[in-house]
Scaffold this motif. Structure first.
Motif, PDB file in Angstrom:
ATOM      1  N   TRP A 185       0.829  -1.211   0.000  1.00 59.51           N
ATOM      2  CA  TRP A 185       0.000   0.000   0.000  1.00 59.51           C
ATOM      3  C   TRP A 185       0.862   1.258   0.000  1.00 59.51           C
ATOM      4  CZ3 TRP A 185      -0.977   3.520   4.275  1.00 59.51           C
ATOM      5  CH2 TRP A 185      -1.952   4.484   3.969  1.00 59.51           C
ATOM      6  N   LEU A 186       1.921   1.267   0.807  1.00 57.79           N
ATOM      7  CA  LEU A 186       2.808   2.423   0.858  1.00 57.79           C
ATOM      8  C   LEU A 186       3.563   2.598  -0.457  1.00 57.79           C
ATOM      9  CD1 LEU A 186       4.259   2.028   4.472  1.00 57.79           C
ATOM     10  CD2 LEU A 186       2.726   3.832   3.674  1.00 57.79           C
ATOM     11  N   ALA A 187       3.966   1.480  -1.087  1.00 56.37           N
ATOM     12  CA  ALA A 187       4.653   1.561  -2.383  1.00 56.37           C
ATOM     13  C   ALA A 187       3.735   2.147  -3.454  1.00 56.37           C
ATOM     14  CB  ALA A 187       5.143   0.174  -2.800  1.00 56.37           C
ATOM     15  N   ASP A 188       2.470   1.718  -3.465  1.00 50.96           N
ATOM     16  CA  ASP A 188       1.502   2.264  -4.431  1.00 50.96           C
ATOM     17  C   ASP A 188       1.273   3.750  -4.191  1.00 50.96           C
ATOM     18  OD1 ASP A 188       1.239  -0.225  -5.576  1.00 50.96           O
ATOM     19  OD2 ASP A 188      -0.553  -0.755  -4.433  1.00 50.96           O
ATOM     20  N   LYS A 192       2.373   7.478  -6.719  1.00 52.06           N
ATOM     21  CA  LYS A 192       1.452   8.495  -7.221  1.00 52.06           C
ATOM     22  C   LYS A 192       2.099   9.871  -7.265  1.00 52.06           C
ATOM     23  CE  LYS A 192      -2.653   6.028  -5.570  1.00 52.06           C
ATOM     24  NZ  LYS A 192      -3.128   5.636  -6.910  1.00 52.06           N
ATOM     25  N   HIS A 193       3.231  10.031  -6.570  1.00 46.40           N
ATOM     26  CA  HIS A 193       4.014  11.269  -6.590  1.00 46.40           C
ATOM     27  C   HIS A 193       3.220  12.480  -6.116  1.00 46.40           C
ATOM     28  CE1 HIS A 193       6.854   8.746  -8.560  1.00 46.40           C
ATOM     29  NE2 HIS A 193       6.195   8.698  -9.707  1.00 46.40           N
ATOM     30  N   TRP A 194       2.377  12.286  -5.120  1.00 45.82           N
ATOM     31  CA  TRP A 194       1.655  13.402  -4.514  1.00 45.82           C
ATOM     32  C   TRP A 194       2.587  14.175  -3.600  1.00 45.82           C
ATOM     33  CZ3 TRP A 194      -3.034   9.947  -2.818  1.00 45.82           C
ATOM     34  CH2 TRP A 194      -3.813   9.663  -3.946  1.00 45.82           C
ATOM     35  N   ASP A 199       5.882  11.282  -0.388  1.00 44.14           N
ATOM     36  CA  ASP A 199       7.211  11.279   0.226  1.00 44.14           C
ATOM     37  C   ASP A 199       7.184  10.583   1.583  1.00 44.14           C
ATOM     38  OD1 ASP A 199       8.780  13.178  -1.686  1.00 44.14           O
ATOM     39  OD2 ASP A 199       6.917  14.210  -1.265  1.00 44.14           O
ATOM     40  N   LEU A 200       6.156  10.870   2.363  1.00 43.12           N
ATOM     41  CA  LEU A 200       6.018  10.203   3.658  1.00 43.12           C
ATOM     42  C   LEU A 200       5.796   8.702   3.477  1.00 43.12           C
ATOM     43  CD1 LEU A 200       5.825  10.457   6.716  1.00 43.12           C
ATOM     44  CD2 LEU A 200       3.379  10.929   6.469  1.00 43.12           C
TER      45      LEU A 200
END
Length: 420
Positions: A185-188, A192-194, A199-200
């Motif tokens: 989930w964190l990788a996805d 998204k580059h939001w 970054d977090l």
């Protein structure tokens, strides 16, 4: 009846002007750093700057440096300068690989730790018992360790299947930890580059993806060191040997014993860092693979002001910049120019606030130079990419030099009986 004058209570000592950072301030600084990194990533387009792979790689590169720095901290808090960290790491890589490919990786970790401890014991005998100059002893250990392991490799690895005189056979890996579901989930989310959110997610994802069990052990050693040295009677006695060994001895502290313990632990931690390099980072011993990380660990310890948390921050900084050149190379280091330029602007503003006009001017001039370098180029020379971690370390040490405070008796000669 004589009258005497009553002495006035002495005035409270003036503060040094430095305030201890509290947790709210620390969290504010961390949040500001994250916002700055996110801004640089968005402007530069270097999306790998805070990716899961980048953070995971940075952590893996930072661990050996952090372990060496932690070893240096133990020795210097007891008053012994340990320039021999590099040699102790070399012993850790060789002994860890020698035992690891034959009896398994965890046996290699233990034997690598013991190999580094052996180097620490030698350093303690030379400096504590015979009172030889600490720098001379450390350099001698570095040279001896390099030659000793080179000699041993000729008739051990050179005769083993899959090995040679310069490298060991392949070592079985240590189990990696990945938290299922959360890692994906964190990788996805990172992809998204939001702004800020991705970054977090990338930073947290790097901490829960392909995490070696030995990395977990190394991270836990940092708070363990803080607790032992700053929250126990043993730690108080050990640190007193680095601050004032004569006073410590007059209070019944066996200074030699505590110095010996500290330096042997120092070597063991450096050896553990070397074993990590051979077993986790590469899975193989190679001649010269420490690459000066013992010295960088010493620099990280100095940057951290001889404290475990600051040392970990310094090791993480070097690991991050080292990982930048591996993932994305010139593009990531080029984005780092923009980050440095912004940090120099902030430094100039801070110096102006403190009415230090010359440092403010210098920071502003360098900031303009870095902005121009970033704006007028699309990439940086490959030589600068390779040198970026070392340049970063030197800059950070130079900028933080004014706030450093080493143990008062660090490196000073001491003879048993001076406190009697």
């Amino acid at each position: 009846m004589s009258t005497g004058t009553v002495a006035k209570p002495s005035a409270a000592p003036k503060g040094t002007g430095r305030r201890k950072l509290t947790w709210p301030w620390i969290l504010l600084i961390v949040a500001s750093g994250l916002v700055l990194f996110s801004l640089v990533r968005t402007v530069s387009g270097a999306d790998d700057l805070t990716s899961v792979g980048q953070i995971s790689g940075a952590l893996r590169l930072a661990v050996p440096i952090g372990l060496a720095g932690l070893g240096g901290l133990w020795a210097e808090r007891a008053g012994v300068v340990n320039i021999g960290l590099e040699g102790m790491m070399i012993l850790g890589t060789w002994f860890g690989a020698w035992a690891g490919y034959q009896w398994g990786p965890w046996t290699g970790v233990l034997v690598g730790l013991l190999g580094g401890a052996l180097g620490g014991l030698l350093h303690a005998i030379i400096t504590v018992t015979f009172n030889v100059n600490h720098i001379v002893s450390g350099v001698a250990i570095n040279i001896l360790a390099a030659g000793f392991t080179m000699y041993l490799s000729n008739f051990t690895f050179g005769e083993a299947e899959g090995g040679s005189s310069k490298q060991s056979p392949r070592i079985d890996p240590i189990t990696d930890i990945t938290i299922p579901g959360l890692s994906d989930w964190l990788a996805d989310l990172q992809q998204k580059h939001w702004f800020l959110v991705s970054d977090l997610a990338g930073i947290l994802g790097g901490l829960v993806t392909d995490l070696s069990l030995l990395t977990v052990v190394a991270i836990l050693l940092i708070p363990a060191t803080w607790w032992i040295l700053w929250r126990t009677a043993f730690g108080l006695r050990l640190r007193s040997c680095g601050e004032n060994p004569v006073a410590a001895e007059s209070l019944g502290v066996n200074v030699y014993k505590y110095k010996y313990i500290a330096v042997v632990v120092s070597g063991a931690l450096a050896g553990l860092g070397g074993a990590f390099l051979a077993i986790v980072s590469t899975g193989i011993y190679q001649e010269g693979q420490t690459g000066g990380r013992g010295y960088i660990g010493l620099a990280a310890m100095i940057f951290g002001n001889w404290m475990p948390g600051g040392m970990a921050l310094g090791a993480g900084l070097f690991g991050f910049t080292d990982s930048l050149k591996i993932r994305g190379g010139a593009e990531n280091v080029h984005a780092l120019l923009l980050l440095v330029a912004v940090l120099l602007v902030l430094a100039a503003v801070w110096q102006l606030y403190k009415k230090k006009y010359v440092p403010a001017l210098v920071a502003a001039v360098f900031s303009v130079g870095f902005f121009l370098w970033y704006g007028l180029t699309d990439e940086v020379p490959s030589q600068f990419v390779d040198a970026a971690p070392y340049v970063t370390t030197l800059l950070v040490l130079a900028l933080s030099a004014q706030r450093l405070r080493m143990p008062k008796a660090d490196g000073l000669p001491y003879r048993k009986g001076q406190g009697k």
